[in-house]
Design a protein around this motif. Structure first.
Motif, PDB file in Angstrom:
ATOM      1  N   LEU A 549     -29.360  27.062  30.085  1.00  0.00           N
ATOM      2  CA  LEU A 549     -29.421  26.643  31.485  1.00  0.00           C
ATOM      3  C   LEU A 549     -30.434  27.494  32.248  1.00  0.00           C
ATOM      4  N   ARG A 551     -31.504  28.656  36.066  1.00  0.00           N
ATOM      5  CA  ARG A 551     -31.160  28.719  37.489  1.00  0.00           C
ATOM      6  C   ARG A 551     -32.459  28.782  38.291  1.00  0.00           C
ATOM      7  N   THR A 556     -29.999  25.835  42.178  1.00  0.00           N
ATOM      8  CA  THR A 556     -29.632  24.687  41.346  1.00  0.00           C
ATOM      9  C   THR A 556     -29.807  25.027  39.867  1.00  0.00           C
ATOM     10  N   ILE A 557     -29.065  24.311  39.047  1.00  0.00           N
ATOM     11  CA  ILE A 557     -29.069  24.536  37.607  1.00  0.00           C
ATOM     12  C   ILE A 557     -29.814  23.405  36.925  1.00  0.00           C
ATOM     13  N   THR A 559     -30.884  21.767  33.206  1.00  0.00           N
ATOM     14  CA  THR A 559     -30.550  21.729  31.776  1.00  0.00           C
ATOM     15  C   THR A 559     -31.822  21.745  30.945  1.00  0.00           C
ATOM     16  N   ASP A 611     -27.879  15.725  31.619  1.00  0.00           N
ATOM     17  CA  ASP A 611     -26.659  16.147  30.951  1.00  0.00           C
ATOM     18  C   ASP A 611     -25.936  14.936  30.381  1.00  0.00           C
ATOM     19  N   LYS A 641     -23.851  22.487  29.515  1.00  0.00           N
ATOM     20  CA  LYS A 641     -23.237  23.804  29.404  1.00  0.00           C
ATOM     21  C   LYS A 641     -22.096  23.729  28.410  1.00  0.00           C
ATOM     22  N   ASP A 675     -22.905  26.043  38.489  1.00  0.00           N
ATOM     23  CA  ASP A 675     -22.667  24.626  38.220  1.00  0.00           C
ATOM     24  C   ASP A 675     -21.192  24.277  38.400  1.00  0.00           C
ATOM     25  N   GLU A 677     -17.942  22.648  39.673  1.00  0.00           N
ATOM     26  CA  GLU A 677     -17.683  21.326  40.224  1.00  0.00           C
ATOM     27  C   GLU A 677     -16.405  21.277  41.041  1.00  0.00           C
ATOM     28  N   ASP A 729     -16.694  22.979  35.453  1.00  0.00           N
ATOM     29  CA  ASP A 729     -18.119  22.952  35.800  1.00  0.00           C
ATOM     30  C   ASP A 729     -18.640  21.516  35.709  1.00  0.00           C
ATOM     31  N   THR A 730     -19.918  21.351  36.026  1.00  0.00           N
ATOM     32  CA  THR A 730     -20.494  20.003  36.103  1.00  0.00           C
ATOM     33  C   THR A 730     -20.577  19.321  34.743  1.00  0.00           C
ATOM     34  N   THR A 731     -20.514  20.100  33.658  1.00  0.00           N
ATOM     35  CA  THR A 731     -20.531  19.512  32.323  1.00  0.00           C
ATOM     36  C   THR A 731     -19.161  19.015  31.909  1.00  0.00           C
TER      37      THR A 731
END
Length: 972
Positions: A549, A551, A556-557, A559, A611, A641, A675, A677, A729-731
């Motif tokens: 990842l 940053r 923002t992250i 991928t 992702d 992630k 990241d 969520e 997280d967002t993943t």
């Protein structure tokens, strides 16, 4: 040590105008050029070639060259005597020389091209040289002799009776041979032919023994039928000279080319060597063993190489040695008084040379440095190339006539050359067509590996002999144990050993091996700059996840997908080359995006792949001259992630005074993941120290995650519950769970005193209802006699349903006499009637009455009745719940320090009672909420109304005092 001289003879001619070649290479060197030979040599060669072509004739003459015959040969010869006798000179006699030495035997006589049979006296028994006629005869008596021809026998009779005067007549065959052949093998001391002496007493005497000469005595009697035009040409299939074999110590007939070479070498009129050294015999033995290896050319196992040859006296020994070397697809040389020979078979390397053995750089005593030259020849001119060979041999299968055999065509070589380049090659010592084709194949394969190097060596190369197979390792030329044959060895003026080496490979000598346009022995292991390969990438070389990842500056992250490849060793790519990696999302557009990197980087990182997307990846290499093919495309599922986020530092569940449930979660010391969520909260009934996440009920719906704290809801209902909270997280990765267990009071329901929720197991009493999944359905009373008669009339599985089935809840103990009112929630199909009955002890009950009327009692029980209506012919009860509303009192006792409690309120460390401020007849609900971080659990021991409810606190399973505790008490 005398100098070794460079080889001077080929073993196979590759130019159209020549019959043979005099060279040690087996057609691997340049073609023989007439400009390099003297007129005398050319004349001798022509005479030798003519002698090979004219094997099957009879040439008269008294002063003619003698001939050495090796192997099995059909040949005529020189007529060294002829004459006629008889009153009319009707008998003709001629003597034909077969060989100028003793031979092993005569196998077959031929008159013209007809093989004939001889009787024990040499008379020919084959037509037309055997004349047959019928003669008549008679004998006394009635029995004909055995020679009588059946059907020709007749007997005289007297009155039909056989008498002593009977005579038998018959016909018989009279054979008159018109030719007679006698053979003399040339044994030492053989006698003169007696018949020739008798026929020509003044010309031929007992002294005319033809000692050491193998010859035929041929006698012919004139007859127009037997000889309509002229006398026949006399030839014979003979087994030639007996040769000494050092392997057995015996002198015997042989078809082995190497043993025949030894015979030529030691012959007093050819090689003129009286003896051979042990080293020379060892080389001959090695070649002979290679020739004797059995191989099935398609007609059964035979020796790999066999030979037969007629060698006229006066020819150069090298002519015979060339032909015999050619017959075994081999090489020979004579250097420094030593004979070297090698058969066409692969031999393993005997020496290994490296750069350390070279003497390229020389330093003299005065410190000056000089360099020796290195010669490398890698190609053959097109004029010297050939890809189709038509051998000409004396074919034993065709009566030993010199004929062309089927051409050997190398399809791969023809395609590479763009045309058929044909060579006709005479092979005088080969008599077997399949062997000739194998020899031709070896010649073409060997010619496609023409790399020759001339190198100066240190004394470490002193051990190398001609025709040794050696390996050579020189990294800058791309040679790693590359195999060569030593074709020349000599001293230089500087005292170095100079070797000429030609590349070789085992497949060159393999029968029926394929033809490879580039040859079997690669000139170098270095890659050609225009022949580059794509990088080596496997699915395991493609990765994505937490470690990759990125940053960005705004937080923002991004991928990234990492693509690695195996180290690239191609120098044309390592310096100035590029690796191109392309990726595309698998969809209808398949839009490729490109990332480039240096081969030395051994990786690239793809930015922008979404992702969770499934992508395909391919790669290729590029230098200044060429572009490789793409690799096979490989799939990859992009993972933004893989590492789960850290757990929350705090998680608290609080019951507000109005019954609202408040959930608190936060990162206090741990940084929130970029990241992040949101939070997921789940619960399960009872006290479960290590709950299973999947078995718990989500507090939020499937698509909602809590992003702000606190969260207030009205769930779950009153009771003891275990809660767990995890960070997401967002993943979609989840952290470890924070777990807390506590008792909750009634939900925010106004003056709710007790609540009974819908239970899909319907644990109460069912009357006229049957459980259908999670519903209650009226029980049918139909029988076989009352079911509908037709399928169309059967519109429901339930026939004759109960008209008014009912469900009675389990009795509820309010724990004290309470004045309240019942609120019910019913979901049903049909008309619903809800009734209530009350009692003081759970045994004595009032009559059923209206459930909505106020009551005063300790025990209550609710009944629900569903009656069918016109629109709903079958009563169904889907859900049922109720709430008891009553006047209660409650209190919050906040920010209590357990360690500061005394007297009855402190039982011990982590063991205290809640200090009540109000007086209760009944405490129906009591809970404690810990305000501290750690692995805390709380257990309520009792709900004592006098000294207050008792609680125990544990941190990681050990009784301990939390810093602050809030108590909530509710009762009447």
């Amino acid at each position: 040590m005398p100098q070794f001289i460079t080889l001077a003879a080929f073993a196979l001619e590759i130019t159209v105008t020549k019959l043979l070649v005099t060279a040690a290479f087996f057609v691997a060197s340049t073609a023989y050029s007439s400009a390099q030979a003297s007129k005398a040599k050319r004349k001798a060669r022509d005479q030798y070639n003519a002698s090979q072509v004219d094997r099957l004739i009879n040439v008269p003459g008294t002063v003619v060259p003698r001939e050495l015959v090796l192997g099995r040969v059909r040949k005529g010869g020189h007529v060294f005597f002829r004459g006629s006798i008889g009153a009319n000179k009707e008998k003709f006699v001629m003597l034909v020389v077969l060989a100028a030495h003793e031979i092993d035997g005569v196998e077959q006589i031929w008159l013209n091209d007809v093989p004939v049979t001889l009787d024990g006296s040499g008379y020919v028994q084959t037509a037309p040289y055997l004349l047959s006629r019928r003669e008549s005869g008679s004998v006394a008596g009635a029995v004909a002799p055995p020679e009588a021809i059946p059907g020709t026998i007749f007997t005289s009779t007297d009155g039909g009776e056989v008498s002593s005067g009977t005579t038998t007549t018959y016909q018989y065959i009279v054979n008159t041979p018109k030719a007679r052949i006698r053979a003399y093998l040339g044994a030492p001391g053989q006698v003169a032919d007696a018949q020739v002496i008798a026929d020509f007493p003044s010309l031929w005497t007992a002294a005319h023994r033809a000692d050491g000469i193998a010859y035929l005595v041929c006698e012919f009697w004139y007859d127009e039928t037997a000889f309509p035009s002229s006398l026949p040409t006399v030839t014979a299939t003979i087994r030639g000279a007996r040769c000494f074999d050092p392997r057995t110590g015996l002198t015997a007939f042989t078809e082995n080319p190497a043993i025949q070479q030894r015979h030529v070498l030691t012959h007093p009129y050819f090689g003129k060597r009286s003896t051979l050294s042990a080293d020379e015999d060892a080389r001959i033995v090695a070649a002979a063993n290679a020739c004797d290896i059995l191989h099935n050319y398609g007609e059964g196992p035979v020796a790999m190489y066999r030979a037969s040859l007629v060698l006229p006296f006066g020819s150069a020994a090298r002519d015979g040695l060339d032909d015999l070397a050619q017959a075994m697809a081999g090489q020979w040389a004579y250097a420094a008084g030593q004979f070297f020979t090698r058969a066409g078979a692969y031999t393993a390397p005997v020496l290994a040379f490296t750069e350390a053995d070279l003497a390229v750089v020389q330093r003299s005593a005065d410190g000056s440095v000089s360099q020796q030259g290195i010669g490398i020849s890698t190609h053959r001119a097109r004029a010297d190339k050939f890809n189709v060979v038509t051998p000409r041999i004396f074919d034993a299968a065709q009566d030993y006539k010199q004929v062309p055999v089927s051409p050997v065509k190398a399809t791969a070589l023809i395609a590479a050359d763009g045309a058929e380049l044909v060579q006709e090659i005479d092979m005088p010592a080969v008599f077997y067509a399949q062997q000739a084709q194998h020899v031709a194949g070896v010649s073409m394969r060997d010619a496609r590996d023409p790399l020759t190097v001339v190198l100066p060596f240190k004394m470490s190369a002193y051990r190398a002999e001609l025709f040794d197979t050696v390996t050579l390792t020189i990294p800058r030329y791309g040679w790693a144990a590359k195999e060569f044959i030593v074709t020349s060895r000599q001293w230089t003026l500087e005292g170095l050993i100079q070797l000429t080496l030609k590349e070789t490979a085992a497949a060159i000598y393999q029968p029926d091996a394929a033809f490879v346009a580039t040859g079997y022995a690669d000139n170098t292991a270095l890659t050609r700059p225009w022949d580059i390969q794509p990088p080596t990438i496997t699915e395991g070389d493609i990765s994505s996840g937490t470690d990759l990842l990125l940053r960005q500056s705004d937080g923002t992250i991004v991928t990234r997908v990492q693509v690695r490849w195996a180290p690239i060793t191609d120098e044309t790519l390592r310096f100035g080359g590029t690796v191109e990696v392309q990726w595309a999302r698998i969809d209808s557009t398949l839009s490729w995006q490109t990332v480039r990197a240096s081969p030395a980087d051994e990786q690239v990182r793809i930015v922008g792949a979404p992702d969770g997307a499934r992508i395909v990846i391919r790669a290729r290499t590029r230098n200044t001259l060429a572009v490789s093919d793409w690799t096979l495309q490989l799939p990859h599922d992009v993972v933004g992630k893989t590492e789960p986020p850290p757990p929350f530092d705090t998680f608290l569940v609080l019951a507000q005074p109005d019954g609202t449930r408040q959930y608190n979660f936060a990162y206090t010391t741990t940084p929130r993941p970029p990241d992040w969520e949101g939070a997921e909260i789940r619960y399960i009934t009872g006290s479960v120290p290590s709950p299973t996440w999947e078995a718990m009920t989500p507090l939020q719906d499937d698509n909602t995650f809590y992003t702000a704290s606190p969260v207030e809801t009205n769930s779950p209902i009153r009771g003891e519950w275990t809660f767990a909270c995890r960070s997401r997280d967002t993943t979609g990765n989840l952290s470890a769970a924070r777990v807390i267990t506590l008792n909750l009071g009634d939900r925010r329901l106004g003056a709710a005193f007790a609540e009974v929720d819908n239970d899909p197991a319907w644990p109460g009493t069912r009357t006229g209802f049957v459980l259908a999944g999670s519903f209650l359905e009226a029980l049918g009373s139909g029988t076989w006699a009352t079911i509908p008669a037709t399928w169309d009339a059967w519109n429901s599985w339930v026939t004759s349903p109960a008209a008014s089935p009912s469900y009675t809840f389990p009795a509820l103990d309010l724990l004290a006499t309470t004045s309240g009112q019942m609120d019910t929630t019913i979901d049903a199909l049909g008309t619903v009637l809800v009734e209530l009955r009350t009692g003081p002890d759970g045994t004595t009950w009032s009559a059923w009455g209206d459930a909505s009327a106020p009551f005063t009692a300790r025990w209550v029980q609710v009944r629900v009745t569903v009656t069918a209506t016109g629109g709903e012919p079958i009563p169904v009860l889907r859900s049922a719940s109720y709430i008891v509303s009553a006047e209660t009192k409650s209190e919050y006792i906040n920010d209590i320090v357990p360690a500061a409690l005394t007297g009855l309120y402190r039982i011990g460390t982590g063991d205290v009672r809640a200090p009540l401020a109000k007086t209760y007849t009944l405490i129906r609900f009591a809970t404690a909420i810990i305000q501290a971080s750690g692995d805390w659990t709380v257990t309520r021991i009792d709900k004592d109304t006098t000294t207050g409810p008792r609680f125990q606190f544990r941190n990681a399973g050990t009784l301990a005092d939390p810093g602050l505790v809030d108590f909530y008490i509710e009762g009447i």
